[in-house]
Design an enzyme around this catalytic site. Structure first.
Site, PDB file in Angstrom:
ATOM      1  N   GLU A 258       0.880  -1.167   0.000  1.00 21.99           N
ATOM      2  CA  GLU A 258       0.000   0.000   0.000  1.00 21.99           C
ATOM      3  C   GLU A 258       0.915   1.213   0.000  1.00 21.99           C
ATOM      4  O   GLU A 258       1.530   1.546   1.006  1.00 21.99           O
ATOM      5  CB  GLU A 258      -0.912  -0.038   1.228  1.00 21.99           C
ATOM      6  CG  GLU A 258      -2.086   0.923   1.127  1.00 21.99           C
ATOM      7  CD  GLU A 258      -1.738   2.301   1.655  1.00 21.99           C
ATOM      8  OE1 GLU A 258      -1.481   3.196   0.808  1.00 21.99           O
ATOM      9  OE2 GLU A 258      -1.727   2.490   2.868  1.00 21.99           O
ATOM     10  N   CYS A 292      -2.051   8.737   3.123  1.00 25.96           N
ATOM     11  CA  CYS A 292      -1.999   8.475   1.682  1.00 25.96           C
ATOM     12  C   CYS A 292      -3.357   8.685   1.034  1.00 25.96           C
ATOM     13  O   CYS A 292      -3.451   8.858  -0.184  1.00 25.96           O
ATOM     14  CB  CYS A 292      -1.501   7.056   1.430  1.00 25.96           C
ATOM     15  SG  CYS A 292      -2.423   5.808   2.343  1.00 25.96           S
TER      16      CYS A 292
END
Length: 485
Positions: A258, A292
């Site tokens: 990720e 993020c």
């Protein structure tokens, strides 16, 4: 070094290997800094490759028994972990604030989110469904089952010191794997504090090991080249992710990555203004923008941009800045000086290229890594913040008047983690969502993270999914048996 806070004195600061807190083999330690005060919170043991080997040995031994347990047994341990963590959310939130800097509300949100992964994967542990069917041509039985993949190395970032750990530990344990987790050097205390709770829940000694280190590249690379390791799960920057993928290729490890994001927000002219403002505030200011999934580029239709900018500026200007341990504070400190300077540089660059500063824009004087909520309007397409993660409390507004053009601009990035769309026309909104080249889309909401959903991106934002049913399968191998009986 003496600990600086009464609360911190109860938090372990050594490595956690084979169910014990132990000093690093070489005796090395490093300091953890409180971002709000710049004081030293604790001195933490720093692992080397010998410690990594000890952790791998412990995990290998513990996994043999754990993988043989029934899914229900594993499920009950994870359920107990959730119950224990849910009862101690205030403690974990306080620790998160001390080492990460985020405000109490954000820290409580993370603690609750982190605990929920134990509950979700307690339920998923009993649902690694297989398949038995007939092969159409041969008539043989096709038997498909999912087995624990093997030892997993988990590498987590500083922005969510609890949640990024539990999001990996919980599915790995549900799948039957043993793990070694390397938390970020900025925020190792939360993960170390979690270990006594896992012991109390019934996690066997050696199954979960924690290796803080100030030599992460060497330690992680060493583990990724051990043949017992079969999975590497990483959350962090795309640049580091590429390096780990190259290392993982040597042993053909399963990568769960990720990585970075550059999230666009599209606010159409028919959007409910209140909903859009609330969504952008949540997508931008959750965790001070150090996520993020944070809104990075905000495209607002030119017909509503003036009202949107005015009202957003009012909301951002009203947020209270300060040490996150004060429950009245909305915006805490950024995690370190380099993050503060990066955010500062993005704002200066955007203004130099024609952006208008609506509010904020100057770091706070004195101790602590504080940067105020900032709104930039009329941001040019060549501003650095348009092409890279801001990772701070800065909203960069651009305008559009054509749907095709804004879709093209939103997709014009190497990243593909999450996008946000606001519109009252559900038909159009869903059509736009389907054309977003992103693994996740928030439609009329600024929050997509959920333990029950498959979290992950496309393009250079990563591989695989965390959460949902997919999250456990990342730690399992699919085995097919062709049988005749």
């Amino acid at each position: 070094m003496a600990l600086q806070n009464d609360f911190i004195q109860s938090v372990p600061t050594n490595l956690y290997i084979n169910g014990q807190f132990v000093a690093a083999t070489g005796g090395a330690r490093f300091d953890v800094i409180n971002p709000a005060t710049e004081d030293v919170l604790a001195s933490v043991a720093s692992a080397d490759v010998a410690d990594a080997d000890a952790a791998l040995n412990a995990a290998e031994k513990a996994m043999a028994d754990w993988a043989a347990r029934t899914p229900r047994e594993r499920s009950e341990v994870l359920r107990k972990a959730w119950e224990l963590m849910d009862a101690r959310l205030e403690e974990f939130a306080h620790l998160i604030t001390l080492e990460n800097g985020k405000g109490k509300t954000d820290a409580m949100g993370e603690a609750r989110y982190a605990a929920e992964f134990f509950r979700w994967f307690a339920e998923e542990a009993v649902r690694a469904d297989g398949l038995i069917t007939h092969a159409p041509a041969s008539g043989a039985r096709i038997i498909v089952q999912h087995k624990p993949a093997g030892l997993a190395v988990l590498v987590t970032p500083w922005n969510y010191p609890a949640a990024m750990g539990t999001r990996k530990i919980a599915p790995a344990l549900a799948a039957g794997c043993g793990v070694i987790i390397k938390p970020a050097a900025e925020t190792p205390l939360t993960m170390l504090a979690l270990m006594p709770l896992l012991e109390e829940a019934g996690v066997p000694a050696g199954l979960v090991n924690v290796l803080p280190t100030h030599r992460p590249a060497e330690v992680v690379d060493h583990m990724l080249h051990d043949p017992r390791v079969r999975v590497v799960s990483f959350t962090g920057s795309t640049a580091v992710g590429r390096k780990l993928l190259k290392a993982a290729a040597d042993q053909v490890l399963t990568p769960a990555m990720e990585l970075g994001g550059n999230a666009p927000v599209i606010v159409f002219e028919d959007a409910n203004m209140d909903t859009a403002l609330e969504g952008v505030m949540l997508a931008k200011m959750r965790n001070l923008g150090e996520a993020c999934t944070a809104a990075n580029r905000v495209y607002v239709h030119e017909d509503i941009v003036d009202e949107f900018t005015r009202r957003l500026t009012q909301k951002m200007s009203a947020l209270k800045i300060g040490n996150g341990i004060d429950p009245s504070v909305d915006v805490g400190a950024l995690v370190n000086l380099s993050t503060l300077e990066k955010v500062e540089g993005f704002v200066e660059d955007a203004i130099a290229k024609g952006a208008k500063l609506e509010c904020g824009g100057q770091r706070l004087p004195g101790k602590g890594f504080f940067y105020p909520p900032t709104v930039l309007s009329n941001v040019s397409a060549d501003a650095a913040c348009v092409h890279d993660e801001i990772f701070g409390p800065v909203v960069a507004i651009q305008t559009f008047n054509d749907q095709e053009d804004v879709i093209r601009r939103a997709n014009d990035t190497e990243y593909g983690l999450v996008a946000y769309v606001f519109s009252s026309d559900m038909k159009r909104a869903l059509q736009v969502c389907e054309r977003m080249d992103y693994g996740m889309v928030g439609l009329n909401r600024g929050l997509v993270s959920d333990p029950a959903a498959p979290f992950g991106g496309s393009k250079q934002s990563g591989l695989g999914r965390e959460g949902g049913h997919d999250g456990m399968l990342e730690f399992m191998e699919t085995q097919y048996i062709s049988a005749t009986w």
